[in-house]
Design a protein around this motif. Structure first.
Motif, PDB file in Angstrom:
ATOM      1  N   LEU A   1       1.381 -31.808   9.199  1.00  0.00           N
ATOM      2  CA  LEU A   1       0.370 -32.351  10.098  1.00  0.00           C
ATOM      3  C   LEU A   1      -0.722 -33.067   9.317  1.00  0.00           C
ATOM      4  O   LEU A   1      -1.339 -32.497   8.419  1.00  0.00           O
ATOM      5  CB  LEU A   1      -0.227 -31.231  10.949  1.00  0.00           C
ATOM      6  CG  LEU A   1       0.775 -30.543  11.875  1.00  0.00           C
ATOM      7  CD1 LEU A   1       0.161 -29.293  12.489  1.00  0.00           C
ATOM      8  CD2 LEU A   1       1.254 -31.495  12.961  1.00  0.00           C
ATOM      9  N   LYS A   2      -0.929 -34.329   9.672  1.00  0.00           N
ATOM     10  CA  LYS A   2      -1.940 -35.154   9.005  1.00  0.00           C
ATOM     11  C   LYS A   2      -2.605 -36.044  10.041  1.00  0.00           C
ATOM     12  O   LYS A   2      -2.024 -36.364  11.076  1.00  0.00           O
ATOM     13  CB  LYS A   2      -1.303 -36.032   7.936  1.00  0.00           C
ATOM     14  CG  LYS A   2      -0.553 -35.266   6.869  1.00  0.00           C
ATOM     15  CD  LYS A   2      -0.838 -35.821   5.532  1.00  0.00           C
ATOM     16  CE  LYS A   2       0.015 -35.090   4.512  1.00  0.00           C
ATOM     17  NZ  LYS A   2      -0.668 -34.377   3.561  1.00  0.00           N
ATOM     18  N   GLN A   3      -3.813 -36.470   9.710  1.00  0.00           N
ATOM     19  CA  GLN A   3      -4.514 -37.432  10.548  1.00  0.00           C
ATOM     20  C   GLN A   3      -3.901 -38.810  10.332  1.00  0.00           C
ATOM     21  O   GLN A   3      -3.712 -39.241   9.192  1.00  0.00           O
ATOM     22  CB  GLN A   3      -6.000 -37.467  10.181  1.00  0.00           C
ATOM     23  CG  GLN A   3      -6.737 -36.184  10.483  1.00  0.00           C
ATOM     24  CD  GLN A   3      -6.962 -36.036  11.962  1.00  0.00           C
ATOM     25  OE1 GLN A   3      -7.471 -36.939  12.618  1.00  0.00           O
ATOM     26  NE2 GLN A   3      -6.584 -34.891  12.502  1.00  0.00           N
TER      27      GLN A   3
ATOM     28  N   LYS B   1      -5.366 -25.907  15.978  1.00  0.00           N
ATOM     29  CA  LYS B   1      -6.260 -25.307  14.982  1.00  0.00           C
ATOM     30  C   LYS B   1      -5.520 -24.240  14.182  1.00  0.00           C
ATOM     31  O   LYS B   1      -5.637 -24.181  12.954  1.00  0.00           O
ATOM     32  CB  LYS B   1      -7.486 -24.690  15.660  1.00  0.00           C
ATOM     33  CG  LYS B   1      -8.474 -25.697  16.186  1.00  0.00           C
ATOM     34  CD  LYS B   1      -9.638 -24.968  16.845  1.00  0.00           C
ATOM     35  CE  LYS B   1     -10.589 -25.920  17.521  1.00  0.00           C
ATOM     36  NZ  LYS B   1     -11.703 -25.203  18.178  1.00  0.00           N
TER      37      LYS B   1
ATOM     38  N   LEU C   1      -2.968 -25.819  11.777  1.00  0.00           N
ATOM     39  CA  LEU C   1      -3.611 -26.477  10.644  1.00  0.00           C
ATOM     40  C   LEU C   1      -4.107 -25.469   9.605  1.00  0.00           C
ATOM     41  O   LEU C   1      -4.149 -25.771   8.417  1.00  0.00           O
ATOM     42  CB  LEU C   1      -4.765 -27.363  11.119  1.00  0.00           C
ATOM     43  CG  LEU C   1      -4.358 -28.622  11.890  1.00  0.00           C
ATOM     44  CD1 LEU C   1      -5.572 -29.277  12.526  1.00  0.00           C
ATOM     45  CD2 LEU C   1      -3.612 -29.598  10.992  1.00  0.00           C
ATOM     46  N   LYS C   2      -4.459 -24.259  10.059  1.00  0.00           N
ATOM     47  CA  LYS C   2      -4.957 -23.226   9.147  1.00  0.00           C
ATOM     48  C   LYS C   2      -3.838 -22.418   8.503  1.00  0.00           C
ATOM     49  O   LYS C   2      -4.021 -21.843   7.442  1.00  0.00           O
ATOM     50  CB  LYS C   2      -5.890 -22.268   9.893  1.00  0.00           C
ATOM     51  CG  LYS C   2      -7.208 -22.880  10.248  1.00  0.00           C
ATOM     52  CD  LYS C   2      -8.082 -21.872  10.976  1.00  0.00           C
ATOM     53  CE  LYS C   2      -9.379 -22.523  11.409  1.00  0.00           C
ATOM     54  NZ  LYS C   2     -10.229 -21.585  12.162  1.00  0.00           N
TER      55      LYS C   2
ATOM     56  N   THR D   1      -3.795 -36.325  15.152  1.00  0.00           N
ATOM     57  CA  THR D   1      -3.066 -35.441  14.258  1.00  0.00           C
ATOM     58  C   THR D   1      -1.591 -35.587  14.605  1.00  0.00           C
ATOM     59  O   THR D   1      -1.198 -35.414  15.759  1.00  0.00           O
ATOM     60  CB  THR D   1      -3.514 -33.982  14.422  1.00  0.00           C
ATOM     61  OG1 THR D   1      -4.910 -33.915  14.118  1.00  0.00           O
ATOM     62  CG2 THR D   1      -2.747 -33.063  13.500  1.00  0.00           C
TER      63      THR D   1
END
Length: 107
Positions: free
Chosen positions: A26-28, A14, A17-18, A39
């Motif tokens: 980082l990507k889905q 988390k 990602l922020k 991720t």
């Protein structure tokens, strides 16, 4: 709990990602054959799943259980397939605490 669910509650992920404090992209990523979305770091030509803290020991044991390749070889193997914060020092510490690896590294 599986890695997909663990990623959803992982505080390190988390935070990454922020923030913009990482060199990771980082990507889905959807994995068709497993029917899961993870991720992953996509900054290389290989999608490397982010491994949540609760799964790092399991990943290490599965990879390391194949052989006892030493720090350099194991680090290369693990970092080609997976990512997590401080992966290199984590691997070094785990290998240094492995009795069979220590016997192999002795002259």
């Amino acid at each position: 709990m599986d890695i997909t669910a663990a990623q959803l509650v992982d505080e390190e992920l988390k935070h990454l990602l922020k923030s913009n404090l990482t060199s990771l992209t980082l990507k889905q990523q959807y994995f068709f054959f497993e029917d899961i979305t993870l991720t992953c770091d996509v900054s290389t030509n290989v999608s490397r799943p982010f491994i949540p803290k609760d799964y790092r020991k399991i990943v290490f044991q599965h990879l390391h259980g194949l052989s006892h390749p030493g720090i350099a070889a194991f680090t290369k193997l693990a970092t080609q397939c997976f990512v997590w914060p401080n992966i290199r020092p984590d691997i070094k510490a785990r290998i240094n605490s492995c009795h069979p690896c220590q016997k192999i590294q002795d002259p």
